[in-house]
Design a protein around this motif. Structure first.
Motif, PDB file in Angstrom:
ATOM      1  N   GLY A  35      49.609  43.320  35.326  1.00 39.00           N
ATOM      2  CA  GLY A  35      48.306  43.446  35.951  1.00 39.00           C
ATOM      3  C   GLY A  35      48.174  42.558  37.173  1.00 39.00           C
ATOM      4  O   GLY A  35      48.942  41.622  37.371  1.00 39.00           O
ATOM      5  N   TRP A  36      47.212  42.905  37.980  1.00 37.28           N
ATOM      6  CA  TRP A  36      46.799  42.077  39.117  1.00 37.28           C
ATOM      7  C   TRP A  36      45.327  41.708  38.924  1.00 37.28           C
ATOM      8  O   TRP A  36      44.499  42.564  38.575  1.00 37.28           O
ATOM      9  CB  TRP A  36      46.962  42.818  40.433  1.00 37.28           C
ATOM     10  N   PHE A  37      45.038  40.446  39.152  1.00 35.54           N
ATOM     11  CA  PHE A  37      43.680  39.933  39.119  1.00 35.54           C
ATOM     12  C   PHE A  37      43.432  39.201  40.432  1.00 35.54           C
ATOM     13  O   PHE A  37      44.367  38.891  41.166  1.00 35.54           O
ATOM     14  CB  PHE A  37      43.502  38.973  37.945  1.00 35.54           C
ATOM     15  N   ARG A  38      42.171  38.909  40.714  1.00 32.49           N
ATOM     16  CA  ARG A  38      41.855  38.132  41.912  1.00 32.49           C
ATOM     17  C   ARG A  38      40.687  37.206  41.640  1.00 32.49           C
ATOM     18  O   ARG A  38      39.859  37.467  40.754  1.00 32.49           O
ATOM     19  CB  ARG A  38      41.557  39.049  43.095  1.00 32.49           C
ATOM     20  N   ARG A  45      37.563  34.915  37.954  1.00 32.52           N
ATOM     21  CA  ARG A  45      38.723  35.779  38.130  1.00 32.52           C
ATOM     22  C   ARG A  45      38.397  37.167  37.581  1.00 32.52           C
ATOM     23  O   ARG A  45      37.814  37.296  36.507  1.00 32.52           O
ATOM     24  CB  ARG A  45      39.934  35.200  37.402  1.00 32.52           C
ATOM     25  N   GLU A  46      38.766  38.199  38.343  1.00 34.06           N
ATOM     26  CA  GLU A  46      38.414  39.548  37.943  1.00 34.06           C
ATOM     27  C   GLU A  46      39.619  40.477  37.962  1.00 34.06           C
ATOM     28  O   GLU A  46      40.571  40.284  38.724  1.00 34.06           O
ATOM     29  CB  GLU A  46      37.322  40.109  38.868  1.00 34.06           C
ATOM     30  N   PHE A  47      39.539  41.479  37.136  1.00 35.15           N
ATOM     31  CA  PHE A  47      40.594  42.495  37.044  1.00 35.15           C
ATOM     32  C   PHE A  47      40.624  43.336  38.308  1.00 35.15           C
ATOM     33  O   PHE A  47      39.586  43.720  38.845  1.00 35.15           O
ATOM     34  CB  PHE A  47      40.318  43.383  35.828  1.00 35.15           C
ATOM     35  N   VAL A  48      41.850  43.640  38.759  1.00 34.23           N
ATOM     36  CA  VAL A  48      42.030  44.514  39.916  1.00 34.23           C
ATOM     37  C   VAL A  48      42.745  45.805  39.504  1.00 34.23           C
ATOM     38  O   VAL A  48      42.259  46.902  39.751  1.00 34.23           O
ATOM     39  CB  VAL A  48      42.836  43.808  41.022  1.00 34.23           C
ATOM     40  N   ALA A  49      43.918  45.653  38.873  1.00 33.53           N
ATOM     41  CA  ALA A  49      44.705  46.833  38.511  1.00 33.53           C
ATOM     42  C   ALA A  49      45.696  46.460  37.417  1.00 33.53           C
ATOM     43  O   ALA A  49      46.058  45.295  37.269  1.00 33.53           O
ATOM     44  CB  ALA A  49      45.457  47.376  39.726  1.00 33.53           C
ATOM     45  N   ALA A  50      46.124  47.469  36.662  1.00 37.02           N
ATOM     46  CA  ALA A  50      47.129  47.263  35.630  1.00 37.02           C
ATOM     47  C   ALA A  50      48.018  48.486  35.533  1.00 37.02           C
ATOM     48  O   ALA A  50      47.622  49.595  35.924  1.00 37.02           O
ATOM     49  CB  ALA A  50      46.469  46.973  34.275  1.00 37.02           C
ATOM     50  N   ILE A  51      49.209  48.262  34.987  1.00 36.38           N
ATOM     51  CA  ILE A  51      50.175  49.348  34.845  1.00 36.38           C
ATOM     52  C   ILE A  51      50.903  49.174  33.524  1.00 36.38           C
ATOM     53  O   ILE A  51      51.205  48.065  33.108  1.00 36.38           O
ATOM     54  CB  ILE A  51      51.155  49.362  36.045  1.00 36.38           C
ATOM     55  N   SER A  52      51.162  50.275  32.862  1.00 36.18           N
ATOM     56  CA  SER A  52      51.838  50.223  31.576  1.00 36.18           C
ATOM     57  C   SER A  52      53.311  49.847  31.747  1.00 36.18           C
ATOM     58  O   SER A  52      53.837  49.837  32.860  1.00 36.18           O
ATOM     59  CB  SER A  52      51.727  51.585  30.882  1.00 36.18           C
ATOM     60  N   VAL A 101      50.214  43.723  25.451  1.00 34.73           N
ATOM     61  CA  VAL A 101      49.334  44.803  25.015  1.00 34.73           C
ATOM     62  C   VAL A 101      48.802  45.505  26.254  1.00 34.73           C
ATOM     63  O   VAL A 101      48.854  44.980  27.361  1.00 34.73           O
ATOM     64  CB  VAL A 101      48.156  44.280  24.159  1.00 34.73           C
ATOM     65  N   ALA A 102      48.303  46.685  26.082  1.00 36.43           N
ATOM     66  CA  ALA A 102      47.707  47.432  27.186  1.00 36.43           C
ATOM     67  C   ALA A 102      46.240  47.042  27.288  1.00 36.43           C
ATOM     68  O   ALA A 102      45.424  47.465  26.488  1.00 36.43           O
ATOM     69  CB  ALA A 102      47.850  48.924  26.952  1.00 36.43           C
ATOM     70  N   GLY A 103      45.930  46.217  28.262  1.00 40.20           N
ATOM     71  CA  GLY A 103      44.554  45.757  28.384  1.00 40.20           C
ATOM     72  C   GLY A 103      44.176  45.505  29.824  1.00 40.20           C
ATOM     73  O   GLY A 103      45.004  45.610  30.734  1.00 40.20           O
ATOM     74  N   GLN A 104      42.898  45.183  30.030  1.00 28.71           N
ATOM     75  CA  GLN A 104      42.386  44.921  31.366  1.00 28.71           C
ATOM     76  C   GLN A 104      41.571  43.645  31.428  1.00 28.71           C
ATOM     77  O   GLN A 104      40.968  43.362  32.455  1.00 28.71           O
ATOM     78  CB  GLN A 104      41.534  46.118  31.826  1.00 28.71           C
ATOM     79  N   SER A 105      41.553  42.890  30.355  1.00 33.62           N
ATOM     80  CA  SER A 105      40.798  41.645  30.382  1.00 33.62           C
ATOM     81  C   SER A 105      41.763  40.465  30.492  1.00 33.62           C
ATOM     82  O   SER A 105      42.931  40.566  30.129  1.00 33.62           O
ATOM     83  CB  SER A 105      39.951  41.504  29.123  1.00 33.62           C
ATOM     84  N   LEU A 106      41.232  39.351  30.988  1.00 34.14           N
ATOM     85  CA  LEU A 106      42.064  38.162  31.170  1.00 34.14           C
ATOM     86  C   LEU A 106      42.737  37.748  29.866  1.00 34.14           C
ATOM     87  O   LEU A 106      43.900  37.337  29.868  1.00 34.14           O
ATOM     88  CB  LEU A 106      41.225  37.008  31.706  1.00 34.14           C
ATOM     89  N   ALA A 107      42.031  37.870  28.781  1.00 33.60           N
ATOM     90  CA  ALA A 107      42.550  37.410  27.490  1.00 33.60           C
ATOM     91  C   ALA A 107      43.751  38.216  27.019  1.00 33.60           C
ATOM     92  O   ALA A 107      44.517  37.765  26.166  1.00 33.60           O
ATOM     93  CB  ALA A 107      41.446  37.464  26.437  1.00 33.60           C
ATOM     94  N   ASP A 108      43.940  39.407  27.579  1.00 30.54           N
ATOM     95  CA  ASP A 108      45.071  40.248  27.177  1.00 30.54           C
ATOM     96  C   ASP A 108      46.381  39.790  27.811  1.00 30.54           C
ATOM     97  O   ASP A 108      47.459  40.193  27.381  1.00 30.54           O
ATOM     98  CB  ASP A 108      44.817  41.701  27.584  1.00 30.54           C
ATOM     99  N   PHE A 109      46.302  38.947  28.846  1.00 28.70           N
ATOM    100  CA  PHE A 109      47.472  38.579  29.630  1.00 28.70           C
ATOM    101  C   PHE A 109      47.859  37.136  29.345  1.00 28.70           C
ATOM    102  O   PHE A 109      47.067  36.221  29.559  1.00 28.70           O
ATOM    103  CB  PHE A 109      47.192  38.798  31.118  1.00 28.70           C
ATOM    104  N   GLY A 110      49.106  36.946  28.894  1.00 29.21           N
ATOM    105  CA  GLY A 110      49.536  35.621  28.476  1.00 29.21           C
ATOM    106  C   GLY A 110      50.369  34.864  29.487  1.00 29.21           C
ATOM    107  O   GLY A 110      50.537  33.648  29.366  1.00 29.21           O
TER     108      GLY A 110
END
Length: 122
Positions: A35-38, A45-52, A101-110
């Motif tokens: 994913g990309w956040f900004r 910090r906010e979600f921008v895009a994600a890819i499986s 995991v497939a997610g779009q929130s900050l907490a999904d990304f480690g």
């Protein structure tokens, strides 16, 4: 965990384009969703895009839909963010992140990169 290093940020005029890259270390890159956040000054910090993991599914924030494209090359352990029709409100530090995991929130990304600055002048 995977180590991430972003590049490609810079200063661009409104309406211009930039391509961000995120290089990942490790042999398991293809098993991560990316994913990309900004984060703009004074904002969260906010979600921008994600890819499986396969690249077959992509997700975008409404604010960038139709202007930004996320893609990945698993052979090169790299994920990209092509940004077109940039606006001053796109100015932020852009972060690359990896998720099991497939997610779009900050907490999904480690795993997170150090960020790259994107500045769009009006």
């Amino acid at each position: 965990q995977v180590q991430l290093v972003e590049s490609g940020g810079g200063l661009v005029q409104a309406g211009g384009s930039l391509r961000l890259s995120c290089a990942a270390s490790g042999r398991t890159f293809s098993s991560y969703a990316m994913g990309w956040f900004r984060q703009a000054p004074g904002k969260e910090r906010e979600f921008v895009a994600a890819i499986s993991w396969s690249g077959g599914s992509t997700y975008y924030a409404d604010s960038v839909k139709g202007r930004f494209t996320i893609s990945r090359d698993n052979a090169k352990n790299t994920v990209y963010l092509q940004m077109n029709s940039l606006k001053p409100e796109d100015t932020a530090v852009y972060y690359c992140a990896a998720s099991i995991v497939a997610g779009q929130s900050l907490a999904d990304f480690g795993s997170w990169g150090q960020g790259t600055q994107v500045t769009v002048s009006s």
